[in-house]
Motif scaffolding. Structure first.
Motif, PDB file in Angstrom:
ATOM      1  N   VAL A 603      49.077  60.973  34.014  1.00  0.00           N
ATOM      2  CA  VAL A 603      48.971  60.785  35.465  1.00  0.00           C
ATOM      3  C   VAL A 603      48.049  59.600  35.748  1.00  0.00           C
ATOM      4  N   GLY A 604      48.530  58.686  36.586  1.00  0.00           N
ATOM      5  CA  GLY A 604      47.739  57.504  36.911  1.00  0.00           C
ATOM      6  C   GLY A 604      47.745  57.183  38.381  1.00  0.00           C
ATOM      7  N   ALA A 605      47.046  56.124  38.727  1.00  0.00           N
ATOM      8  CA  ALA A 605      46.943  55.694  40.127  1.00  0.00           C
ATOM      9  C   ALA A 605      47.165  54.199  40.205  1.00  0.00           C
ATOM     10  N   MET A 606      47.696  53.759  41.347  1.00  0.00           N
ATOM     11  CA  MET A 606      47.781  52.329  41.626  1.00  0.00           C
ATOM     12  C   MET A 606      46.538  51.927  42.399  1.00  0.00           C
ATOM     13  N   LEU A 607      45.842  50.938  41.884  1.00  0.00           N
ATOM     14  CA  LEU A 607      44.654  50.410  42.542  1.00  0.00           C
ATOM     15  C   LEU A 607      45.105  49.224  43.390  1.00  0.00           C
ATOM     16  N   GLU A 608      45.193  49.459  44.701  1.00  0.00           N
ATOM     17  CA  GLU A 608      45.753  48.447  45.613  1.00  0.00           C
ATOM     18  C   GLU A 608      44.802  48.077  46.735  1.00  0.00           C
ATOM     19  N   THR A 609      43.632  48.712  46.778  1.00  0.00           N
ATOM     20  CA  THR A 609      42.631  48.372  47.792  1.00  0.00           C
ATOM     21  C   THR A 609      41.297  48.140  47.106  1.00  0.00           C
ATOM     22  N   PRO A 610      40.485  47.225  47.613  1.00  0.00           N
ATOM     23  CA  PRO A 610      39.177  46.970  46.987  1.00  0.00           C
ATOM     24  C   PRO A 610      38.303  48.223  46.904  1.00  0.00           C
ATOM     25  N   SER A 611      38.486  49.166  47.845  1.00  0.00           N
ATOM     26  CA  SER A 611      37.632  50.360  47.863  1.00  0.00           C
ATOM     27  C   SER A 611      37.700  51.125  46.545  1.00  0.00           C
ATOM     28  N   LEU A 612      38.873  51.182  45.922  1.00  0.00           N
ATOM     29  CA  LEU A 612      39.022  51.984  44.711  1.00  0.00           C
ATOM     30  C   LEU A 612      38.318  51.342  43.517  1.00  0.00           C
ATOM     31  N   ALA A 613      38.087  50.035  43.606  1.00  0.00           N
ATOM     32  CA  ALA A 613      37.334  49.377  42.526  1.00  0.00           C
ATOM     33  C   ALA A 613      35.887  49.862  42.481  1.00  0.00           C
ATOM     34  N   PHE A 614      35.433  50.456  43.590  1.00  0.00           N
ATOM     35  CA  PHE A 614      34.052  50.932  43.679  1.00  0.00           C
ATOM     36  C   PHE A 614      33.985  52.464  43.659  1.00  0.00           C
ATOM     37  N   ALA A 615      35.078  53.112  43.231  1.00  0.00           N
ATOM     38  CA  ALA A 615      35.113  54.576  43.174  1.00  0.00           C
ATOM     39  C   ALA A 615      34.115  55.085  42.133  1.00  0.00           C
ATOM     40  N   PRO A 616      33.734  56.373  42.243  1.00  0.00           N
ATOM     41  CA  PRO A 616      32.802  56.940  41.240  1.00  0.00           C
ATOM     42  C   PRO A 616      33.380  56.882  39.830  1.00  0.00           C
ATOM     43  N   LYS A 617      32.486  56.935  38.839  1.00  0.00           N
ATOM     44  CA  LYS A 617      32.922  56.932  37.444  1.00  0.00           C
ATOM     45  C   LYS A 617      33.899  58.066  37.162  1.00  0.00           C
ATOM     46  N   LYS A 618      33.691  59.178  37.842  1.00  0.00           N
ATOM     47  CA  LYS A 618      34.528  60.351  37.631  1.00  0.00           C
ATOM     48  C   LYS A 618      35.998  60.041  37.888  1.00  0.00           C
ATOM     49  N   PHE A 619      36.258  59.187  38.881  1.00  0.00           N
ATOM     50  CA  PHE A 619      37.650  58.847  39.190  1.00  0.00           C
ATOM     51  C   PHE A 619      38.322  58.183  37.989  1.00  0.00           C
ATOM     52  N   PHE A 620      37.653  57.191  37.410  1.00  0.00           N
ATOM     53  CA  PHE A 620      38.239  56.476  36.272  1.00  0.00           C
ATOM     54  C   PHE A 620      38.422  57.409  35.078  1.00  0.00           C
ATOM     55  N   ALA A 621      37.475  58.330  34.920  1.00  0.00           N
ATOM     56  CA  ALA A 621      37.578  59.267  33.810  1.00  0.00           C
ATOM     57  C   ALA A 621      38.735  60.245  34.001  1.00  0.00           C
ATOM     58  N   MET A 622      39.101  60.533  35.265  1.00  0.00           N
ATOM     59  CA  MET A 622      40.176  61.481  35.553  1.00  0.00           C
ATOM     60  C   MET A 622      41.554  60.886  35.266  1.00  0.00           C
ATOM     61  N   CYS A 623      41.664  59.578  35.361  1.00  0.00           N
ATOM     62  CA  CYS A 623      42.978  58.926  35.274  1.00  0.00           C
ATOM     63  C   CYS A 623      43.394  58.731  33.819  1.00  0.00           C
ATOM     64  N   ASP A 624      44.668  58.953  33.558  1.00  0.00           N
ATOM     65  CA  ASP A 624      45.226  58.645  32.235  1.00  0.00           C
ATOM     66  C   ASP A 624      45.575  57.163  32.116  1.00  0.00           C
ATOM     67  N   PHE A 625      45.811  56.523  33.243  1.00  0.00           N
ATOM     68  CA  PHE A 625      46.048  55.080  33.271  1.00  0.00           C
ATOM     69  C   PHE A 625      45.887  54.599  34.711  1.00  0.00           C
ATOM     70  N   ILE A 626      45.638  53.301  34.867  1.00  0.00           N
ATOM     71  CA  ILE A 626      45.499  52.677  36.191  1.00  0.00           C
ATOM     72  C   ILE A 626      46.319  51.399  36.193  1.00  0.00           C
ATOM     73  N   SER A 627      47.008  51.168  37.312  1.00  0.00           N
ATOM     74  CA  SER A 627      47.792  49.935  37.466  1.00  0.00           C
ATOM     75  C   SER A 627      47.330  49.216  38.723  1.00  0.00           C
ATOM     76  N   VAL A 628      46.893  47.984  38.551  1.00  0.00           N
ATOM     77  CA  VAL A 628      46.509  47.165  39.709  1.00  0.00           C
ATOM     78  C   VAL A 628      47.777  46.706  40.421  1.00  0.00           C
ATOM     79  N   GLY A 629      47.906  47.083  41.696  1.00  0.00           N
ATOM     80  CA  GLY A 629      49.015  46.594  42.516  1.00  0.00           C
ATOM     81  C   GLY A 629      48.608  45.279  43.141  1.00  0.00           C
ATOM     82  N   GLY A 630      48.921  44.195  42.457  1.00  0.00           N
ATOM     83  CA  GLY A 630      48.384  42.890  42.833  1.00  0.00           C
ATOM     84  C   GLY A 630      48.761  42.420  44.217  1.00  0.00           C
ATOM     85  N   ASN A 631      49.988  42.702  44.648  1.00  0.00           N
ATOM     86  CA  ASN A 631      50.432  42.195  45.952  1.00  0.00           C
ATOM     87  C   ASN A 631      49.568  42.749  47.082  1.00  0.00           C
ATOM     88  N   ASP A 632      49.391  44.069  47.102  1.00  0.00           N
ATOM     89  CA  ASP A 632      48.590  44.676  48.164  1.00  0.00           C
ATOM     90  C   ASP A 632      47.101  44.392  47.980  1.00  0.00           C
TER      91      ASP A 632
END
Length: 748
Positions: A603-632
């Motif tokens: 299970v992963g998330a698309m990182l498409e807003t600057p806010s998610l780049a500053f999410a708590p460490k726990k968020f990154f640890a929860m994700c199995d993968f992350i994909s930067v949605g460059g367009n948004d």
């Protein structure tokens, strides 16, 4: 008195029709027409100005002014009173023309002795064709009846122009020769690529061959019969779609209100009484309503312009019997040309098309998404293309530059074919790299994935050399239907996708709707900025029934195989937690029902807003993968709407500040040991791709055709050396890395 006016008007229109039917050149017809109008209205002067090009008006005929000024007097759009009429689409009526703001004196015409001036636009459904002017020695303003009568005459002239009545027989008579010369139209890139072919008009415009009506009673009856049929059709359409309650019902009710408007019908009947045919009356009212609505400050009223256009076009097709199916055969190598088109209609054409050109559209529109899935070039915002193009015309589509060449000269065609040949040759070279890894000179290997959204994309998985599908857009199956797909349909589709992937991973992005992707069966949201509104995971968490159904379909499709689920537009940690919990609940439910399970779930998330780049460490640890949605991500980082051509190209993904944000995302994912990818248009551009790889991205996802060029460059570059060049440039305070990276690559 009114009856006599009607009679005079009908007599004039019949004389114009006779002029149209009589043999002779376009110039002869124009000369006759100006004489008839001046004679009928009792004015000393009547002049016709036609557009020479999009911004230049030329005096093409006159009764009363100096004949030597014909084809010599020209004005820019907006220049003088004539130019003002053309620019605004509204009449100018004055008893003292020289005293009017913006008046331009043209001494070569001898008009200084005619102070009284009335100018009305010659236009056809918003298309500017020219200006009709009458002038008089008496310093008196023209009456409302005169203005209305001249509007009717201008309407007939517009239809005569559409029928080619004023075209030159050769280049010697000074008149334009439509649909014969090469035309280059600069639009915007919707999908990259190049194609050569023949025009295929999606909805050919209605041609009115009888602008003048002989019998007002008969024409009124035809109009009323067609309007009654239109109203019945609209009422049936509303009933069939079961539109009840909410904003969608309000929109449809407004549409129905237009169809049942008594004033709309009355104005068309008044035009018929003055001598227009039913068809010409409909189009005259459509054109004038368009002019009124286009200038409205209220965005709601401007949006209603599309409703009125649609109703008028339906009514014209009922009156003329001209449907979308004209009996013409689609040419070889068809290039679709349209004002706009829906995703289902575009998919109906499928891979028969070599390219698409639209007058409207946007880079994120449904049509653009489908064009990318079909891997065909798309140019949007190509102004006047539906007016300029005829079925079968030769056409070149340069999706890379956003340019269309209609009826091109042979030298242009030859150069364009060379470009296509070079691209094809390059693709052949890239094909030799298909089974080789994207390993740089310094030994770093980058995984290259492809984006997909249709079953038609999947054959590209093997031929492109992609290592998997980094983004499968599940919303296309929702956008191309008139109803919500059933769970069983989706499960079968997703299973088919996994079958065709032949063991390679597929990242299924859950339904990403809202913003520019509005489902035809969902209530539209009246949002001032939909890109930042109710969309993607926000819709899924508010309307959980659809998201649950989609997750169940994905679980059932992945029996015995790994399942990768990616949630779009996550802006803060709790949204991901809620979506993740919802997925786990559906897995538990499916297990309770005794259904076979996927072999693994990631299970992963698309990182498409600057806010998610500053999410708590726990968020990154929860994700199995992350994909930067460059367009948004880029649009929100720079506050630059990617649908807005004025601003979207100002901001560069190699801007030093944006690279700093990407560096932070890479660092945070590395710290959490979570795999990271970059997905979007920029990932498929070789210079951007190697820059992202140098910054630490180890997976890039792009359209299939971009994998070869990106792999080719990565295999020739020392990414560690490039990183040092980038770091030095940032340390030196360079605001943009593109010139530095481009120069370094050239020297390598």
């Amino acid at each position: 008195m009114a009856e006599r006016k009607d009679s005079d008007s009908r007599k004039l229109l019949k004389r114009l029709r006779e002029t149209l039917a009589a043999p002779g050149s376009g110039q002869h017809r124009l000369d006759q027409i100006t004489h008839h109008i001046a004679d009928s209205l009792g004015t000393e002067v009547c002049s016709i100005y036609l557009f020479r090009d999009a911004n230049t008006l030329e005096l093409c005929a006159t009764e009363g002014l100096n004949q030597d000024s014909i084809h010599k007097t020209r004005l820019r759009l907006g220049e003088g009173l004539v130019g003002r009429v053309a620019r605004t689409g509204r009449h100018v009526n004055t008893a003292n023309a020289p005293s009017e703001p913006g008046f331009r004196f043209m001494p070569e015409t001898g008009e200084e002795v005619f102070p009284s001036f009335l100018g009305v636009p010659i236009q056809r459904v918003g298309e500017r064709l020219g200006v009709l002017v009458v002038q008089s020695r008496d310093a008196l303003a023209f009456s409302e009846d005169d203005i209305y009568g001249l509007d009717v005459v201008a309407m007939v002239l517009a239809e005569m122009a559409e029928l080619g009545a004023f075209l030159g027989n050769s280049g010697d008579d000074g008149l334009p020769q439509a649909h014969r010369f090469p035309v280059a139209i600069r639009g915007s890139t919707g999908q990259e690529g190049a194609a050569e072919g023949r025009v295929w008009l999606h909805e050919p415009r209605v041609v009115i061959t009888n602008p003048v009506g002989d019998d007002p009673v008969k024409e009124r009856a035809r109009l009323n019969e067609a309007v009654a049929m239109l109203r019945t059709n609209v009422d049936a359409m509303m009933a069939a779609n079961d539109v009840t309650g909410g904003e969608s019902a309000e929109v449809m009710e407004t549409y129905r209100m237009f169809a049942h408007s008594r004033s709309w019908l009355r104005r068309m009947e008044e035009d018929i009484d003055l001598g227009l045919s039913a068809e010409a009356a409909v189009e005259k009212e459509q054109g004038q309503a368009r002019t009124r609505l286009e200038s409205a400050s209220d965005p709601y009223l401007r949006d209603r312009l599309h409703d009125l256009d649609d109703l008028s076009n339906r009514l014209l097709r009922l009156l003329t019997g001209q449907g979308a199916d004209t009996g013409a055969e689609m040419p070889d190598n068809p290039i679709l040309v349209a004002r706009n088109i829906g995703p289902a209609e575009l998919l109906d054409y499928g891979r028969r098309l070599r390219g698409v050109v639209l007058e409207e559209g946007s880079v994120g529109s449904h049509a653009a998404i489908v064009a990318r899935a079909l891997a065909i070039p798309l140019v949007i915002h190509a102004e006047r293309i539906t007016t300029e193009a005829l079925n079968g015309d030769a056409i070149l589509v340069d999706g890379d530059m956003g340019v269309v060449h209609l009826r091109p000269e042979e030298s242009v065609s030859a150069a364009f074919r060379d470009k296509i040949a070079m691209q094809a040759e390059a693709q052949k070279r890239y094909a030799g790299l298909r089974d080789l890894p994207a390993t740089s000179v310094c030994g770093t290997t980058i995984q290259l994935y492809m984006n997909a959204g249709l079953m038609a994309d999947l054959p590209s998985l093997a031929s492109s050399g992609a290592e998997g599908v980094g983004l499968f857009r599940t919303e296309l199956q929702f956008l191309t239907r008139t109803h919500v797909p059933r769970r069983g349909e989706l499960a079968a589709l997703y299973a088919h996708v996994l079958d065709n992937a032949q063991g390679k991973p597929v990242m299924f992005r859950t339904l990403d709707i809202g913003s520019d992707k509005v489902l035809p069966y969902m209530k539209p949201q009246d949002e001032p900025n939909p890109a930042m509104g109710w969309r993607a995971i926000r819709v899924g968490l508010d309307k959980r029934g659809v998201l649950r159904m989609q997750l169940q379909a994905l679980i059932r499709a992945a029996v015995g195989r790994p399942l990768h689920v990616m949630f779009p537009f996550v802006t803060e940690m709790h949204e991901y937690e809620e979506a993740h919990r919802l997925l786990m609940e559906q897995i538990a439910r499916e297990q309770r029902l005794g259904h076979a399970m996927p072999s693994d779930v990631r299970v992963g998330a698309m990182l498409e807003t600057p806010s998610l780049a500053f999410a708590p460490k726990k968020f990154f640890a929860m994700c199995d993968f992350i994909s930067v949605g460059g367009n948004d991500l880029k649009q929100f980082f720079f506050a630059a709407d990617r649908e807005n051509e004025r601003v979207r190209r100002r901001y560069d993904s190699l801007n030093t500040s944006f690279i700093a944000l990407l560096e932070q995302i890479v660092r945070r994912c590395d710290e959490a040991h979570v795999p990271l990818s970059f997905c979007g248009e920029d990932a498929g551009r070789p210079i951007e791709a190697v820059t992202f790889a140098a910054m630490g991205f180890r997976r890039l996802s792009m359209r299939p055709a971009s994998i070869g060029p990106v792999k080719h460059l990565i295999r020739r570059v020392d990414l560690s050396a490039l990183r040092r060049v980038i770091d030095d440039a940032r340390e030196a305070g360079e605001p943009n890395l593109r010139p530095i990276v481009t120069d370094w690559l050239a020297r390598q």
